[in-house]
Design a protein around this motif. Structure first.
Motif, PDB file in Angstrom:
ATOM      1  N   GLU A  49      -8.192  -7.919  -7.989  1.00  0.00           N
ATOM      2  CA  GLU A  49      -9.212  -6.877  -8.142  1.00  0.00           C
ATOM      3  C   GLU A  49      -9.303  -5.984  -6.907  1.00  0.00           C
ATOM      4  O   GLU A  49      -9.385  -4.762  -7.008  1.00  0.00           O
ATOM      5  N   LEU A  50      -9.281  -6.611  -5.734  1.00  0.00           N
ATOM      6  CA  LEU A  50      -9.325  -5.827  -4.486  1.00  0.00           C
ATOM      7  C   LEU A  50      -8.151  -4.856  -4.445  1.00  0.00           C
ATOM      8  O   LEU A  50      -8.296  -3.684  -4.083  1.00  0.00           O
ATOM      9  N   LYS A  51      -6.988  -5.360  -4.856  1.00  0.00           N
ATOM     10  CA  LYS A  51      -5.771  -4.542  -4.838  1.00  0.00           C
ATOM     11  C   LYS A  51      -5.900  -3.378  -5.828  1.00  0.00           C
ATOM     12  O   LYS A  51      -5.614  -2.225  -5.487  1.00  0.00           O
ATOM     13  N   ARG A  52      -6.381  -3.691  -7.056  1.00  0.00           N
ATOM     14  CA  ARG A  52      -6.490  -2.631  -8.075  1.00  0.00           C
ATOM     15  C   ARG A  52      -7.555  -1.604  -7.709  1.00  0.00           C
ATOM     16  O   ARG A  52      -7.392  -0.409  -7.934  1.00  0.00           O
ATOM     17  N   ASP A  53      -8.679  -2.078  -7.116  1.00  0.00           N
ATOM     18  CA  ASP A  53      -9.728  -1.149  -6.697  1.00  0.00           C
ATOM     19  C   ASP A  53      -9.188  -0.154  -5.667  1.00  0.00           C
ATOM     20  O   ASP A  53      -9.513   1.033  -5.703  1.00  0.00           O
ATOM     21  N   ALA A  54      -8.368  -0.672  -4.756  1.00  0.00           N
ATOM     22  CA  ALA A  54      -7.785   0.207  -3.737  1.00  0.00           C
ATOM     23  C   ALA A  54      -6.825   1.195  -4.398  1.00  0.00           C
ATOM     24  O   ALA A  54      -6.866   2.402  -4.121  1.00  0.00           O
ATOM     25  N   GLU A  55      -5.972   0.687  -5.302  1.00  0.00           N
ATOM     26  CA  GLU A  55      -4.982   1.549  -5.960  1.00  0.00           C
ATOM     27  C   GLU A  55      -5.663   2.655  -6.771  1.00  0.00           C
ATOM     28  O   GLU A  55      -5.161   3.776  -6.846  1.00  0.00           O
ATOM     29  N   ALA A  56      -6.828   2.321  -7.343  1.00  0.00           N
ATOM     30  CA  ALA A  56      -7.531   3.304  -8.183  1.00  0.00           C
ATOM     31  C   ALA A  56      -7.967   4.522  -7.374  1.00  0.00           C
ATOM     32  O   ALA A  56      -8.158   5.613  -7.917  1.00  0.00           O
TER      33      ALA A  56
ATOM     34  N   THR B 267      -8.989  -0.837   3.358  1.00  0.00           N
ATOM     35  CA  THR B 267      -8.092  -0.014   2.547  1.00  0.00           C
ATOM     36  C   THR B 267      -7.527   1.124   3.407  1.00  0.00           C
ATOM     37  O   THR B 267      -8.212   1.638   4.293  1.00  0.00           O
TER      38      THR B 267
END
Lengths: 348, 348
Positions: free
Chosen positions: B282-289, B313
């Motif tokens: 989730e942390l990774k996807r939130d950053a990618e978003a 990030t």
């Protein structure tokens, strides 16, 4: 408390900034074990010289220099005789880019005068001058010679030469050095062919912009001929053990179209440069077509002895391609670091 | 020709590599002005000690050490008495990570023994030890003290501390330092959340892979707790003028889920870690978003005095996000360099 006497030559951009920093340093280090005493502030046509070796007050030195009718010390005899009279060690800070002054380094060093300078000429001209400088400087078998420091001749304030020397002195072997050694070239290509965002600026427009921002020499041809980069690469190559005879004894790609070499003025040159934009656009598009971008770099390979300066393509994900503004970047490939370069980057 | 006597403690990964490099250095510098004479090679349970201060032959030192039944020198008294008998200056090379040995640095330095070490403990533990070390080391008012060199405590072979000291000594003001200070953390996040190419690896799988490749401590929790990074940041903060009392007196984000802190073994920990992969994804996807990526960094801000270690990030185009493999990167933001950091990167 040791007193160290400083003679400063050159009050251009670098010289003025040096005087400012030195002045601040002296003000805030009054109780340091080494007290720095400025005794000469000089430009090509005039000088302020402290005859009794008492400190020159730096905050008013430039004003006094502008009014001075005193001739600069003549090198080497008058200068040496004046330096010999100082009641302590003398450091000559050469903030010029004068090759004639650099030719006097060996005589100064032999007489125990220390030299600290960003002037590339002494270290990147004919190799006989380099050899003579380091034969005259302090070393294991020459304890009376002066020290010579020229860190800022490559990468300005970035720790480039100190890093290279340290690698070599601790027994590492340098295999390759590659980088962007000119703030001007960095700005030109980071702006002309930025990674990520497209740019529609033409190369000649970028050169005009760089000149207007003060990023180029008054005549941009003095940057575009590649000689400044070649001089820096000469220094790195010699420190890496390569016998580079002169700063033009290896391939240097000039960005000045042949017919414009003889343009009468910088303005005439810049007007003519637009005719060559299409060729530059093609280089850029050819690189983009294979997922790369173009940058103006210097490279040396210790094993093959190959040294060159010019345009190369780089992966858009590489640190060289990702550089910003007018930053420099220097990658050291060594035996110890393997394929992962040791990289130093920042304002040059 | 000056003879310098070297006592080497610690023969782990770093110690073995040091012995190899020193051996090569000695072989290829027989005519150097400083001749290095190894007189002690020691591990925690045994030692090879040259009683007459004649050089230990390094190529067979490890074999001899393995067979040795001689006790290591006991610190400080026995060691000091042995070092005092040497017919020249002595450098103690501490290749351990032993806090007890580091606690003896002040006594050694006071007695003129020089110290060169990658052991972080002396410089990142309670500030009273730091103060005591630098009060005992050679300085303007303490010419009899030993020198202390600990360049490799941050960034290993990269020129990090020398660059920081040089900036400060020449009058620059450090404003911010930020970077990736752990090869392990670098590898974990460069692999888990690489820029450009997507990765579907789960965080716990990446940790297992890192351990299998030898990139982590035998128990990966010793990396994931962030303490190694916190110790490095403590050293940088103190050199930058911040009074950091202990390596845990500022926020440190651990990557060890609370319930797994008490897992009985590294294997049990790694099995349990998979239950927390979704949170990391989730942390990774939130950053990618928002066009960014996550990295585990250390940061310090001199003005506010803020120091911290943890996940942040970064823009995918930033040098921190673009790092490769297990490289370290350190960005210095100073008064002179302005918004363009001076960056040093490479194998840590």
């Amino acid at each position: 408390m040791t007193k160290v006497y400083i003679a400063i030559i050159g009050v251009g951009g670098v010289g003025k900034e040096f005087l400012k920093q030195l002045s601040n340093y002296i003000t805030s280090n009054r109780s340091a074990p080494h007290i720095l005493i400025p005794i000469v502030v000089s430009r090509s046509s005039a000088a302020v010289v402290s005859q009794d070796y008492s400190p020159i007050f730096l905050p008013s030195a430039l004003d006094n220099l502008a009014r001075s009718t005193t001739n600069p010390l003549s090198f080497p005899d008058e200068a040496l005789s004046y330096f010999r009279g100082a009641p302590g060690e003398v450091i000559l800070v050469d903030n010029t880019s004068d090759e004639k002054l650099a030719a006097h380094y060996p005589a100064l060093l032999k007489n125990g005068v220390h030299i600290a300078t960003p002037n590339k000429k002494g270290f990147s001209s004919d190799i006989t001058l380099w050899d003579s400088i380091f034969a005259s400087a302090r070393g294991p078998s020459n304890l009376g010679g002066g020290y010579v420091f020229h860190e800022a001749t490559v990468g300005a304030g970035l720790p480039v030469l100190s890093t290279l020397r340290e690698l070599i002195e601790t027994g590492d072997k340098v295999k390759k050095i590659e980088g962007i050694f000119s703030g001007t070239m960095s700005f030109l290509f980071n702006t002309f062919a930025p990674v990520g965002s497209g740019s529609s600026a033409r190369f000649s427009e970028v050169v005009v912009k760089a000149r207007d921002l003060g990023y180029t020499e008054p005549d941009p041809r003095d940057d575009l001929n590649g000689l400044d980069v070649a001089r820096k690469l000469t220094i790195l190559a010699r420190l890496s053990g390569l016998n580079v005879r002169t700063p033009t004894s290896f391939p240097i790609q000039t960005l000045i179209p042949k017919p414009l070499e003889s343009a009468a003025s910088a303005d005439e040159f810049l007007q003519g440069l637009g005719d060559y934009d299409t060729a530059m656009d093609e280089l850029k598009r050819d690189a983009e077509a294979i997922g790369k971008t173009i940058r103006y770099v210097g490279k040396l390979d210790v094993e093959s002895g190959h040294v060159e300066v010019g345009l190369h393509t780089f992966n858009t994900s590489s640190p060289i391609a990702g550089l910003k503004g007018s930053d420099n970047i220097i990658s050291f490939y060594t035996e110890r670091y393997g394929d992962n370069a040791l990289i130093v980057q920042g304002a040059g």
